[in-house]
Design a protein around this motif. Structure first.
Motif, PDB file in Angstrom:
ATOM      1  N   ASP A  56     -23.566  29.930  38.301  1.00  0.00           N
ATOM      2  CA  ASP A  56     -23.326  29.258  39.579  1.00  0.00           C
ATOM      3  C   ASP A  56     -21.853  29.423  39.928  1.00  0.00           C
ATOM      4  N   CYS A  89     -17.349  26.953  38.904  1.00  0.00           N
ATOM      5  CA  CYS A  89     -18.343  27.862  38.321  1.00  0.00           C
ATOM      6  C   CYS A  89     -18.999  27.271  37.084  1.00  0.00           C
ATOM      7  N   ARG A  90     -20.183  27.796  36.807  1.00  0.00           N
ATOM      8  CA  ARG A  90     -20.853  27.615  35.518  1.00  0.00           C
ATOM      9  C   ARG A  90     -21.097  29.019  34.988  1.00  0.00           C
TER      10      ARG A  90
END
Length: 107
Positions: A56, A89-90
């Motif tokens: 993500d 972010c992931r």
């Protein structure tokens, strides 16, 4: 002015760690600053040892990631040594992620 982003580092064993990037440092550099160990080799995007998978968010590579084929880029793989966060972010990290790139010739 640099924009800071939070990056969650997700491991398959269930451990998640978070770092904050300054916008100009790589995700690997941010992890090292936070004393989080990640696999790496060349630091220039040529060996793929530091491969992660963007789950993500958005990253930008500082230079073309020569160690990743276009299809891997399309599948969300990133090189943490040259990847800079451009949003929160992931990212899935660890040696298991890099192993996915190695093709088994017997399949």
């Amino acid at each position: 002015m640099s924009r800071r982003h939070d990056v969650e580092l997700v491991r398959r064993d269930g451990r998640n760690e978070s770092v904050r990037t300054d916008g100009e440092e790589s995700i690997l550099e941010a992890a090292e600053r936070a004393e989080i160990g990640l696999p790496f080799g060349c630091r220039i995007g040529a060996c793929a040892t530091c491969t992660g998978r963007l789950l993500d968010g958005r990253i930008e590579h500082a230079r073309p990631p020569s160690a990743l084929k276009p299809r891997f880029l399309d599948e969300g793989y990133v090189l943490l040594c040259i990847a800079r966060a451009r949003a929160d972010c992931r990212i899935e990290v660890g040696v298991d992620v890099q192993k996915e790139l190695v093709e088994n010739p017997w399949k």
